[in-house]
Design an enzyme around this catalytic site. Structure first.
Site, PDB file in Angstrom:
ATOM      1  CE1 TYR A 189      -4.705   4.322  -3.263  1.00 59.42           C
ATOM      2  CE2 TYR A 189      -4.770   4.344  -5.573  1.00 59.42           C
ATOM      3  CZ  TYR A 189      -5.093   3.733  -4.381  1.00 59.42           C
ATOM      4  OH  TYR A 189      -5.872   2.607  -4.741  1.00 59.42           O
ATOM      5  CB  CYS A 190      -0.287   6.729   0.713  1.00 58.21           C
ATOM      6  SG  CYS A 190      -0.172   8.516   1.393  1.00 58.21           S
ATOM      7  CG  PHE A 191      -5.591   6.408   4.574  1.00 54.65           C
ATOM      8  CD1 PHE A 191      -6.824   5.474   4.030  1.00 54.65           C
ATOM      9  CD2 PHE A 191      -5.979   7.251   5.676  1.00 54.65           C
ATOM     10  CE1 PHE A 191      -7.956   5.480   4.621  1.00 54.65           C
ATOM     11  CE2 PHE A 191      -7.252   7.331   6.140  1.00 54.65           C
ATOM     12  CZ  PHE A 191      -8.315   6.397   5.682  1.00 54.65           C
TER      13      PHE A 191
END
Length: 367
Positions: free
Chosen positions: A94-96
């Protein structure tokens, strides 16, 4: 192969492995237990791309990103992602916000390493929002009772024996008092809240709707309790744990001297004892104003003598002197006042066995 996921409940209930593609500065502000930070961009690269985005727009920022993360740098990062993916086939990335960074990471893994690896839809922001909601719901919907008692009665030891005990100090990695700092640092406040929310989530999933918490101040070291929880703690019923003075002295000697010095030695090696001594003296100096000059000076002499003997021979007997003094002259009068102030909320008092039996029976009665 797992598909991209938005089932945050499943992720946290089952401790799904996750790799976080955000930059280290973002990761250290707040993350989730057990997550590994394997960023697409380091902090400096992220800063340059952010500036480019503001000045020249998204396409220019994307092009700059491909320039900065290329060649051997790109290959090293893909290798790290691939190693994680192969080691954790049941995991996610995941990222932000679940946007461009995780999409690029996912695409490079597929194109360069031949690995289809799922990502978390909505990313960190969506998972964080889920945990905030989880925490707020638990505080609003569940029944709570506080465990109080004098310093050194072993409240944490009782909590960990209860299926419905929530160890706030454990989540904060701090023992709660002025002497409570550990050899390892505390989590960020966001990390503390995340750990607490996951604990509530798992216990509620197991059917628990009543929780036992230690009676704490608003902050546990540097970690602040969620305000609604702290406000509730000013009204929750209490159970008071009692123990003999001598046993309390021995417990504090074990926790704050024997175990803590061993912890410092384990973390810091040959410098461990010096750092432990420094920490103990700093903790005493932190309460100097409340102790008063004369008492502080007297306790300081006892502590310095005890540390000198411990450093010379390994013996810890002299530490009982300052521990007994602090309990009798500082902590006990303060807790006596608190007990009188909260007396109307105390529904049971007793020693360990009786308190554990009462709290376990209390769950059955509320069920």
């Amino acid at each position: 192969m797992l598909r991209d996921c938005t089932d945050y409940r499943d992720i946290f209930l089952n401790d799904r492995p996750m790799m976080d593609a955000r930059a280290p500065v973002e990761f250290h502000k707040g993350a989730f237990p057990g997550v590994v930070n394997l960023p697409l961009m380091n902090d400096l690269e992220r800063q340059k791309i952010g500036t480019c985005y503001k000045q020249h727009g998204q396409q220019a920022a994307i092009e700059l990103g491909h320039q900065l993360v290329s060649g051997s740098v790109k290959a090293e990062r893909i290798q790290a992602w691939a190693d994680f993916a192969r080691a954790h086939p049941d995991g996610y990335l995941y990222c932000f916000r679940g946007g461009l960074r995780s999409q690029i990471t996912q695409q490079w893994l597929r194109d360069e390493a031949g690995i289809d690896y799922p990502r978390v839809g909505g990313g960190y922001k969506a998972m964080r929002s889920f945990l905030i909601d989880t925490l707020e719901q638990a505080i609003a919907q569940c029944d709570f009772v506080l465990l109080g008692g004098m310093t050194g009665t072993g409240k944490t030891e009782v909590l960990v024996q209860l299926r419905n005990g929530v160890d706030l100090e454990g989540h904060a990695n701090h023992r709660g008092s002025s002497f409570g700092k550990r050899a390892t640092g505390q989590p960020s406040n966001i990390d503390f809240e995340n750990r607490l929310a996951i604990d509530f989530l798992k216990k509620r999933d197991a059917g628990i709707e009543q929780f036992v918490l230690e009676d704490e101040s608003r902050v546990v070291g540097s970690c602040a309790l969620p305000l609604p929880l702290y406000q509730g703690m000013q009204q929750y019923p209490m159970v008071w744990l009692e123990d003999r003075f001598e046993d309390r002295v021995e417990r504090i000697l074990r926790d704050y001297v024997i175990d803590l010095s061993a912890e410092f030695a384990s973390v810091h090696g040959e410098n461990g004892f010096a750092l432990f001594s420094e920490r103990l003296l700093e903790s005493l100096n932190n309460v100097q104003k409340r102790l008063g000059g004369e008492r502080h000076s007297r306790m300081l002499v006892l502590m310095e003598q005890a540390l000198a003997e411990q450093g010379r021979s390994g013996a810890v007997d002299l530490h009982r002197g300052w521990i007994q003094g602090l309990l009798r002259e500082y902590y006990d009068p303060m807790y006596v006042f608190q007990r009188e102030k909260k007396g109307g909320r105390i529904e049971f008092a007793g020693e360990r066995g009786a308190v554990i039996e009462y709290l376990r029976a209390r769950v059955s009665q509320k069920a």
